[in-house]
Design an enzyme around this catalytic site. Structure first.
Site, mmCIF file in Angstrom:
data_model
loop_
_atom_site.group_PDB
_atom_site.id
_atom_site.type_symbol
_atom_site.label_atom_id
_atom_site.label_comp_id
_atom_site.label_asym_id
_atom_site.label_seq_id
_atom_site.Cartn_x
_atom_site.Cartn_y
_atom_site.Cartn_z
ATOM 1 N N GLY A 20 0.833 -1.203 0.000
ATOM 2 C CA GLY A 20 0.000 0.000 0.000
ATOM 3 C C GLY A 20 0.866 1.251 0.000
ATOM 4 O O GLY A 20 0.598 2.229 -0.712
ATOM 5 N N ARG A 24 7.301 2.024 0.892
ATOM 6 C CA ARG A 24 7.692 0.621 1.059
ATOM 7 C C ARG A 24 8.070 0.051 -0.310
ATOM 8 O O ARG A 24 9.005 -0.744 -0.414
ATOM 9 C CB ARG A 24 6.571 -0.206 1.701
ATOM 10 C CG ARG A 24 7.022 -1.614 2.109
ATOM 11 C CD ARG A 24 5.896 -2.445 2.745
ATOM 12 N NE ARG A 24 5.242 -1.732 3.802
ATOM 13 C CZ ARG A 24 3.914 -1.652 3.956
ATOM 14 N NH1 ARG A 24 3.109 -2.302 3.155
ATOM 15 N NH2 ARG A 24 3.388 -0.943 4.935
ATOM 16 N N ARG A 43 1.211 10.831 -8.910
ATOM 17 C CA ARG A 43 0.619 10.963 -7.562
ATOM 18 C C ARG A 43 1.559 10.477 -6.451
ATOM 19 O O ARG A 43 1.110 10.104 -5.366
ATOM 20 C CB ARG A 43 -0.703 10.193 -7.466
ATOM 21 C CG ARG A 43 -1.801 10.793 -8.315
ATOM 22 C CD ARG A 43 -3.030 9.935 -8.315
ATOM 23 N NE ARG A 43 -4.052 10.563 -9.162
ATOM 24 C CZ ARG A 43 -5.172 11.098 -8.701
ATOM 25 N NH1 ARG A 43 -5.455 11.061 -7.423
ATOM 26 N NH2 ARG A 43 -6.035 11.658 -9.516
ATOM 27 N N ARG A 87 0.290 -8.804 -2.936
ATOM 28 C CA ARG A 87 0.247 -7.671 -2.010
ATOM 29 C C ARG A 87 1.157 -7.948 -0.826
ATOM 30 O O ARG A 87 1.155 -9.059 -0.269
ATOM 31 C CB ARG A 87 -1.202 -7.455 -1.548
ATOM 32 C CG ARG A 87 -1.334 -6.522 -0.383
ATOM 33 C CD ARG A 87 -2.739 -6.016 -0.173
ATOM 34 N NE ARG A 87 -2.931 -5.595 1.196
ATOM 35 C CZ ARG A 87 -2.356 -4.541 1.766
ATOM 36 N NH1 ARG A 87 -1.534 -3.784 1.082
ATOM 37 N NH2 ARG A 87 -2.574 -4.249 3.032
ATOM 38 N N SER A 90 0.634 -4.267 5.593
ATOM 39 C CA SER A 90 0.591 -4.319 7.058
ATOM 40 C C SER A 90 -0.847 -4.606 7.479
ATOM 41 O O SER A 90 -1.784 -4.441 6.695
ATOM 42 C CB SER A 90 1.088 -3.003 7.662
ATOM 43 O OG SER A 90 0.242 -1.933 7.293
ATOM 44 N N ASP A 205 0.013 -3.778 13.871
ATOM 45 C CA ASP A 205 -0.788 -3.308 15.010
ATOM 46 C C ASP A 205 -1.462 -4.525 15.627
ATOM 47 O O ASP A 205 -1.820 -5.455 14.912
ATOM 48 C CB ASP A 205 -1.924 -2.370 14.557
ATOM 49 C CG ASP A 205 -1.425 -1.152 13.822
ATOM 50 O OD1 ASP A 205 -1.524 -0.058 14.385
ATOM 51 O OD2 ASP A 205 -0.933 -1.311 12.686
ATOM 52 N N ARG A 218 7.033 0.154 9.465
ATOM 53 C CA ARG A 218 6.105 -0.340 8.427
ATOM 54 C C ARG A 218 6.678 -0.145 7.041
ATOM 55 O O ARG A 218 6.403 -0.890 6.116
ATOM 56 C CB ARG A 218 4.776 0.428 8.513
ATOM 57 C CG ARG A 218 3.944 0.084 9.719
ATOM 58 C CD ARG A 218 2.930 1.173 10.010
ATOM 59 N NE ARG A 218 2.625 1.150 11.430
ATOM 60 C CZ ARG A 218 1.421 0.947 11.926
ATOM 61 N NH1 ARG A 218 0.382 0.804 11.140
ATOM 62 N NH2 ARG A 218 1.229 0.918 13.223
#
Ligand SMILES: O=P(O)(O)O[C@H]1O[C@H](CO)[C@@H](O)[C@H]1O
Ligand SMILES: O=c1cc[nH]c(=O)[nH]1
Length: 235
Positions: A20, A24, A43, A87, A90, A205, A218
């Site tokens: 995401g 990363r 973007r 994918r 996290s 988390d 992350r």
């Protein structure tokens, strides 16, 4: 160029890792790929292509949530011929049997999103699932590397902050391991356009204990997840 990805035809590999977080993506490309080149900064949703063990692999940020991830999955498959999407995300753990930083492969993804209800006219509760071959390979890779990886169902939620933590407890009672925000859409779009998809997650988390990692962690430290994803992508 597609609408949201600034790559020329041929600049994206058939196998793509999708975090995401675009930073990363940058970290993965710089750390694991040889000759990595950035093909898109549209973007600030960075995309890179390089080689991993001699095989072309791309890494494309997908943003947060199913509307954003759907755009990237759709364009990667339909505009760039991508056939394998893994994918690397996290997630929040829903059960105390899962620990911070554990790795999870998502066999299927429940969701509170309305996207598939619209797709199926509210008549079908479609069950988005991982590609079996990719999942089997990821399990084998994790075992070979000595990485303990949970395999089970997850929830893809529209909201990061929920008003209904009680529903998370109920989902945990039904075996759902963790919550993230993209996989139901990724699995659905891959199925629709005949591509293969798998989600591998690291617990950032813990919903039950309140433990959490930093944003820097992350971005740059989920190495086991990335190693399983890369080995699976090139298998
Ligand atoms: O770390 P990524 O891959 O962005 O995944 C998770 O993190 C974001 C929320 O912090 C959502 O996108 C969720 O799915
Ligand atoms: O709790 C979390 C952690 C990461 N991503 C989520 O969607 N939820």
């Amino acid at each position: 160029m597609s609408t949201h990805i600034g790559a020329k035809p041929g600049e994206i590999a058939e196998r793509v890792l999708m975090p995401g977080d675009p930073l990363r993506a940058k970290w993965i490309a710089e750390t694991y790929l040889e000759d990595a080149k950035c093909y898109s900064t549209v973007r600030n949703m960075f995309g890179f292509t390089g080689t991993y063990q001699g095989v072309r692999v791309s890494v494309q940020g997908s943003g947060m949530g199913m509307p954003s991830a759907s755009i990237y999955a759709h364009e990667l498959i339909n505009d760039y011929g991508v056939n394998t999407l893994i994918r690397v995300g996290s997630c929040g753990a829903l059960s105390e049997s899962i620990k911070l930083r554990d790795v999870i492969a998502a066999i299927g993804s429940s969701t509170d999103s309305n996207m598939n209800r619209m797709r199926f006219d509210g008549l079908i509760d479609y069950a988005p699932v991982a590609d079996f071959g990719l999942l089997r390979t990821a399990v084998d890779v994790a075992a070979r590397r000595g990485i303990q990886m949970h395999v089970g169902p997850i929830l893809a939620a529209d909201a990061f902050y929920t008003d209904r933590p009680d529903l998370y407890d109920t989902l945990a009672d039904y075996g759902v391991l963790a919550v993230e925000m993209e996989s139901a859409a990724l699995y659905t779009i891959a199925a629709r356009f005949k591509a293969r998809a798998l989600t591998i997650l690291t617990v950032s988390d813990h919903i039950k204990t309140g433990e959490r990692t930093t944003s820097e962690e992350r971005e740059q430290t989920f190495t086991e997840m990335v190693q399983v994803a890369l080995d699976t992508a090139i298998a």
